[in-house]
Design an enzyme around this catalytic site. Sequence first.
Site, PDB file in Angstrom:
ATOM      1  N   GLU A 115      59.368  27.042  36.508  1.00  0.00           N
ATOM      2  CA  GLU A 115      60.004  25.727  36.611  1.00  0.00           C
ATOM      3  C   GLU A 115      59.108  24.740  37.354  1.00  0.00           C
ATOM      4  OE1 GLU A 115      64.215  23.545  37.744  1.00  0.00           O
ATOM      5  OE2 GLU A 115      63.872  25.559  38.504  1.00  0.00           O
ATOM      6  N   SER A 173      56.915  44.566  34.670  1.00  0.00           N
ATOM      7  CA  SER A 173      56.767  44.318  36.103  1.00  0.00           C
ATOM      8  C   SER A 173      55.322  43.997  36.468  1.00  0.00           C
ATOM      9  CB  SER A 173      57.199  45.546  36.911  1.00  0.00           C
ATOM     10  OG  SER A 173      58.557  45.825  36.715  1.00  0.00           O
TER      11      SER A 173
END
Length: 147
Positions: free
Chosen positions: A69, A97
């Site tokens: 973001e 991961s």
Amino acid sequence: MHATAHGIRMNLEEIKKIAGDVPALSTRLGMKFVSTSEPDVCVATMPVNEHTRQPYGVLSGGATLALAETLAGAGSIALCPGQICVGINVSANHIKSAYEGDTVTARARIINQSKHLHVWQVEVSDSQGALISSVQVTNYIKEPTHE
């Protein structure tokens, strides 16, 4: 965006100055912004460390979303200087991961740009180039208010 000898590029130099001057999430998480030679792409890196990992030593999904973001916001600001750009939606799929000690790289490409909405596709990869997360970010663009 700014012109270069090779055409137009995504310039995040002003974002880097702003981000480096004030305490913020991006500085706390160790994000580094990178200008690119592509007009619709921007890049940032972030370490997987005590600030960005889960207790198990893997990258937190929340830190990944913060990276995506923040990078998409930086891209929107670069495309719309003087405007206010705020994230209004973030959606992600975490694929794999990344582990403590690694550095992840986010590559954001704008896939829709209108007067008030930018939609970015952000791919986050580990240092080996493996896809960690695929994130879509929508930013709302508006004129600053003068009160």
